[in-house]
Design a protein around this motif. Sequence first.
Motif, PDB file in Angstrom:
ATOM      1  N   SER A 176       0.834  -1.242  -0.221  1.00  0.00           N
ATOM      2  CA  SER A 176       0.029   0.061  -0.070  1.00  0.00           C
ATOM      3  C   SER A 176       0.726   1.252  -0.035  1.00  0.00           C
ATOM      4  O   SER A 176       1.942   1.336   0.756  1.00  0.00           O
ATOM      5  CB  SER A 176      -0.851   0.075   1.140  1.00  0.00           C
ATOM      6  OG  SER A 176      -1.485   1.110   1.414  1.00  0.00           O
TER       7      SER A 176
ATOM      8  N   GLU B  64       0.072   5.462  -0.170  1.00  0.00           N
ATOM      9  CA  GLU B  64      -0.961   6.583  -0.067  1.00  0.00           C
ATOM     10  C   GLU B  64      -0.132   7.862  -0.079  1.00  0.00           C
ATOM     11  O   GLU B  64       0.807   7.981   0.586  1.00  0.00           O
ATOM     12  CB  GLU B  64      -1.786   6.413   1.063  1.00  0.00           C
ATOM     13  CG  GLU B  64      -2.740   7.445   1.169  1.00  0.00           C
ATOM     14  CD  GLU B  64      -3.766   7.417   2.270  1.00  0.00           C
ATOM     15  OE1 GLU B  64      -4.267   6.161   2.371  1.00  0.00           O
ATOM     16  OE2 GLU B  64      -3.758   8.527   3.025  1.00  0.00           O
TER      17      GLU B  64
ATOM     18  N   HIS C 141      -4.008   6.525  -4.023  1.00  0.00           N
ATOM     19  CA  HIS C 141      -3.607   5.372  -3.264  1.00  0.00           C
ATOM     20  C   HIS C 141      -3.566   4.175  -4.220  1.00  0.00           C
ATOM     21  O   HIS C 141      -4.425   4.054  -5.340  1.00  0.00           O
ATOM     22  CB  HIS C 141      -4.524   4.952  -2.494  1.00  0.00           C
ATOM     23  CG  HIS C 141      -4.376   3.715  -1.506  1.00  0.00           C
ATOM     24  ND1 HIS C 141      -4.924   2.503  -2.047  1.00  0.00           N
ATOM     25  CD2 HIS C 141      -3.973   3.342  -0.526  1.00  0.00           C
ATOM     26  CE1 HIS C 141      -4.632   1.367  -1.367  1.00  0.00           C
ATOM     27  NE2 HIS C 141      -3.948   2.019  -0.531  1.00  0.00           N
TER      28      HIS C 141
ATOM     29  N   GLY D  98     -14.600   7.607   2.497  1.00  0.00           N
ATOM     30  CA  GLY D  98     -14.727   6.316   2.403  1.00  0.00           C
ATOM     31  C   GLY D  98     -13.585   5.678   1.930  1.00  0.00           C
ATOM     32  O   GLY D  98     -12.691   6.134   1.522  1.00  0.00           O
ATOM     33  N   GLN D  99     -13.682   4.160   1.535  1.00  0.00           N
ATOM     34  CA  GLN D  99     -12.529   3.698   1.065  1.00  0.00           C
ATOM     35  C   GLN D  99     -12.331   4.004  -0.499  1.00  0.00           C
ATOM     36  O   GLN D  99     -13.431   4.595  -1.308  1.00  0.00           O
ATOM     37  CB  GLN D  99     -12.771   2.199   1.020  1.00  0.00           C
ATOM     38  CG  GLN D  99     -12.811   1.538   2.221  1.00  0.00           C
ATOM     39  CD  GLN D  99     -11.311   1.850   3.127  1.00  0.00           C
ATOM     40  OE1 GLN D  99     -10.397   1.563   2.554  1.00  0.00           O
ATOM     41  NE2 GLN D  99     -11.605   2.492   4.303  1.00  0.00           N
TER      42      GLN D  99
ATOM     43  N   ALA E 134      -9.238   8.300  -4.628  1.00  0.00           N
ATOM     44  CA  ALA E 134      -9.314   8.263  -3.261  1.00  0.00           C
ATOM     45  C   ALA E 134      -9.749   9.464  -2.503  1.00  0.00           C
ATOM     46  O   ALA E 134      -9.463  10.401  -3.174  1.00  0.00           O
ATOM     47  CB  ALA E 134      -7.642   8.140  -2.599  1.00  0.00           C
TER      48      ALA E 134
ATOM     49  N   GLN F  17      -9.190  -1.893  -8.675  1.00  0.00           N
ATOM     50  CA  GLN F  17      -9.438  -2.152  -7.311  1.00  0.00           C
ATOM     51  C   GLN F  17      -8.466  -2.640  -6.460  1.00  0.00           C
ATOM     52  O   GLN F  17      -7.466  -3.135  -6.856  1.00  0.00           O
ATOM     53  CB  GLN F  17     -10.801  -3.121  -7.171  1.00  0.00           C
ATOM     54  CG  GLN F  17     -12.085  -2.175  -7.439  1.00  0.00           C
ATOM     55  CD  GLN F  17     -12.257  -1.567  -6.093  1.00  0.00           C
ATOM     56  OE1 GLN F  17     -11.440  -1.478  -5.273  1.00  0.00           O
ATOM     57  NE2 GLN F  17     -13.461  -0.610  -5.965  1.00  0.00           N
ATOM     58  N   CYS F  18      -8.689  -2.596  -5.132  1.00  0.00           N
ATOM     59  CA  CYS F  18      -7.893  -3.114  -4.000  1.00  0.00           C
ATOM     60  C   CYS F  18      -8.701  -4.264  -3.169  1.00  0.00           C
ATOM     61  O   CYS F  18      -9.676  -3.886  -3.161  1.00  0.00           O
ATOM     62  CB  CYS F  18      -7.153  -2.218  -3.552  1.00  0.00           C
ATOM     63  SG  CYS F  18      -5.697  -1.284  -4.230  1.00  0.00           S
ATOM     64  N   GLY F  19      -7.955  -4.644  -2.377  1.00  0.00           N
ATOM     65  CA  GLY F  19      -8.661  -5.361  -1.211  1.00  0.00           C
ATOM     66  C   GLY F  19      -8.701  -7.044  -1.496  1.00  0.00           C
ATOM     67  O   GLY F  19      -8.703  -7.534  -2.614  1.00  0.00           O
TER      68      GLY F  19
ATOM     69  N   ALA G  32     -17.639  -3.789  -1.359  1.00  0.00           N
ATOM     70  CA  ALA G  32     -16.349  -3.156  -0.797  1.00  0.00           C
ATOM     71  C   ALA G  32     -15.355  -2.877  -2.096  1.00  0.00           C
ATOM     72  O   ALA G  32     -14.333  -2.283  -1.920  1.00  0.00           O
ATOM     73  CB  ALA G  32     -15.696  -4.485  -0.152  1.00  0.00           C
ATOM     74  N   ASN G  33     -15.943  -2.999  -3.012  1.00  0.00           N
ATOM     75  CA  ASN G  33     -15.137  -2.645  -4.378  1.00  0.00           C
ATOM     76  C   ASN G  33     -15.746  -2.232  -5.529  1.00  0.00           C
ATOM     77  O   ASN G  33     -15.900  -2.693  -6.695  1.00  0.00           O
ATOM     78  CB  ASN G  33     -14.391  -4.090  -4.962  1.00  0.00           C
ATOM     79  CG  ASN G  33     -13.602  -4.839  -3.781  1.00  0.00           C
ATOM     80  OD1 ASN G  33     -13.981  -5.442  -3.232  1.00  0.00           O
ATOM     81  ND2 ASN G  33     -12.560  -4.210  -3.704  1.00  0.00           N
TER      82      ASN G  33
ATOM     83  N   CYS H 137     -20.248   7.659  -1.624  1.00  0.00           N
ATOM     84  CA  CYS H 137     -19.962   6.585  -0.566  1.00  0.00           C
ATOM     85  C   CYS H 137     -21.077   6.517   0.474  1.00  0.00           C
ATOM     86  O   CYS H 137     -21.015   5.640   1.215  1.00  0.00           O
ATOM     87  CB  CYS H 137     -18.337   6.546  -0.201  1.00  0.00           C
ATOM     88  SG  CYS H 137     -18.013   8.106   0.863  1.00  0.00           S
TER      89      CYS H 137
END
Lengths: 486, 458
Positions: free
Chosen positions: B179, B181, B198, B437-438, B433, B288-290, B344-345, B246
């Motif tokens: 990660s 940022e 990010h 929110g995410q 980013a 996307q991430c996660g 989440a994505n 978000c």
Amino acid sequence: MFDYLDIALDAAKHYGATYADARLIDQSSELIETKNLTVSVFNRGNSLGIGIRVIAGGGWGFAATQKLNKKAIIECAKTAVEVAKASGTLMQKPLQLAPEPIYNATWVSPHKVDPFSVSVETKCALLIDCAKTMLAVKGVTLAQGMLHFIRDDKYFASSEGTRVRQIAIRSGCLIAASASSAQERQRRSYPCSFGQYELAGYEMVQNWDLPGHAQQIAEEAVALLTAANCPQGEIDTIIGSSQLGLQIHESMGHPSELDRALGQEINFAGASFLTPDLRNNLKYGSDIVNLVADATAPGALGSFGFDDEGVAAQCTYLVKDGMFEGYLSSRDTALSIGLPRSGGAMRAESWRFVPIIRMTNISLLPGNAGTLQELIEDTGSGIYMETNKSWSIDSMRFNFQFSTEIAWEFKKGKRTRMLKNPSYSGITPVFWNTCDAICSESDYTYWGTPNCGKGQPMQVMWTGHGASPARFRKLTVGISGSGAKA
Amino acid sequence: MLSESQSKKIVDFVLELCAKHSSKKHPAQAEVSITGSNVATSRFANNEVTQNQAPDITTVALRVLQDQRQVRLETLDLSDKGLTKLVESAFEAVKLLDRDEQILPLPSKSKKDKDDKLPVRYDKATASETAADRAQKIGEIISLAKASNLSAAGVYCTGANFEAIGNSNGLFNYYRESSCECSLTISKDGITSWAKAHAPKALDIKVKDMTERVIAKTIKAQNPESLPPGKYMAILERAAVLDLLCQLWWDFSATSHIDKLSCLLDKVGQKVFGDNVTIYDDVCHPLQCGSPFDGEGQARMSLPLVQRGVLTGLVHSRQSAAKMQAKSTGHALPQPTGYGEMPANIVVEGGTSTIQDMLSLVQGKDVAVLLTRVWYVREVDPATKLITGMTRDGTFLVQNGAIVRPIKNLRFNISLLDLLNNVIAMGPSLRTAGEEGQPAVVPMMLVRDFNFTEGTRF
């Protein structure tokens, strides 16, 4: 536990720190949540670790580890020094700290009943009984409850010689009823919308008498579905004490944080209109507005014995007789504006976070307007708003807009009808200068805000806000539009 | 940072201990979740470093189910003694609760545990950046700011996160991600502009470009004038879009519908937004991430939520799926929780408009406000999804196809249901980013009737 701290301080000094402090915290927590007639969450947690903060090369460094052995602590201290030296390459001048006496002390927060000694069955039964009462009211679509208990056993030592141990017990409780229709979602909560939190034991849960209020909030949630919308206009308004607590938090607490005022938080949490040149020069509020930062208030959520850089708890004026007077500060920021001593406001969410300037108990001192009912009678006509629903303020802390769960219109000194979707807005110093009556000490409550977010990475902090209901003349009401449909 | 094998060893150790507490009369199930992060954060302001922190934390959570009761306990003590205490405490606690017939048994291994489409999101160089590396990046930002007589503030963070989950039904999943940022604010005389990025790879964040862009915008933002409140067209930069939208994500959660809280209640299958609005959730999207598994270790499905304005689906946990006779989509939050699940994505499908295209759509009597970013966004009315917030860090007036001047910040009160019915044009969707929110993949938007209700003093 102090042995671990000594290892950290010795190692930090060995690797080149000119100042070091270390905090070891052993935290236990229990969270119970109910949703309708079931326990939806039962969580317990333990967190034990050490955070080491140093000055080296003129800059700050911080590292934290959960590995409590000599090798890991020495490595953690070494990392903190390396990080500080990297900071030092980008400092305009080396850090300096305001002086503070050396302490050797133990502090225990006041509590009567250890919440961890109360049976889980008792706690769950309390919330389920409240849920049964709320769900028995026709129209309630969701009944929620929450109990939360935290015990911190915190050890602090600094290279200057301070060694303090603090044991703090915090307790929180909440019940809430929701009612929904095709056009409306309404919620009533008790004691306040995030739950009331205090630096106290289980006795606070008993004192707030959740079962005794379940029926009322359930009935109010349902009644709100068909209540009249809050009107728009400039209206004399009485703000209830828990809502006023959050108002104080957002429009006095945050702007009086000296790191904000110095621009250190501008990238995320924002800055402050209360710049140092305005100290003793700004009429922040009317003459009856007195705001203090009091970390010594017994039982209030933002109280402690010593902050997280070893400064003893204090009570200082932020606003006195309406004039902006003081800041929440740390040892380095206080010195940077010429203050002789830190205000003692440095706190970290846990051992894993670096301390930052946080609110303690930022409180509006009570006035002499009597009880809430007496203030309503004195006002004649207006609106009374209670229990926060939504909150927003700009990044300099001027323009704010709040909405509350419920309001009542009153005429000729008597409540007439319930109002839904109430909101109000304003500009901070204008708002506080319209305050012309504050209820007396009999209506004074220390509200606890458990979720104050600040910093990068975000830290959540416990803050307290003492307030009595207060009156604000010709407040801008209903501009959000949520109350303009009627 | 624990490796996959180190994580598996802890999971197996805890599950073996839990097995000893299981009996024929009282069979027990257990789920072990491990999360860890060593992301270090260097903060700067007023052209110097103000905080610099390097924590390294790993948390083990144990969920135990026995006799229709469940508890979740967490510890940071990863020693054998600490984990043994965790297990014993969990089995003591679980006996204290009442039975709940709605509790589901733990899931088995998910059919789609590994997804070949999932991009690699771990970059060793990013994960191992040092304090000196971060200081160098910050030094570049400060140098550029100083060269323009401006003040820089912000953060630069690097490191890695991981999560692992295993249960007594044989499920085990592990995921790690690096990660980076960077967010920065450049200010002059109290007037600011801002940007944030990010990414899993530090090399994908162009710090110099970001800084130069923000410097230019800060200079343009000087001497703002007031604009009367009212409804205007608005050009929303991507960070503004993200931090507005978000607020809507949980309304796509099935639990928010079961609890009758969602603003989209009883509207599945109905047209809720404009024809040009399509939103989906896709953990495998290249931007996307996660983690590809949810709080119970179930594979996250990719699914459409809104197609051409029609609400087509909700995200489910196994629990909400059971209540709504639906299938889980693998979006559970760590259980137990009252909130159920979350997308989440998120990916909001974009368009092809450039900012110049959007500016050129503001002609004649039309006036538009260009928003860099929104701030302190909060829900005012959950039924209409009325939200309020402030503009921040660069707000400009647009007339006759051009940005004409900076304006002081404004408060808005706007229904997101209205907003997504008022989209005139969109730019390409990119990873974005914000601060509410995410990160998500969203486009810049031009919208009509954006309701500004008040101004402020700067």
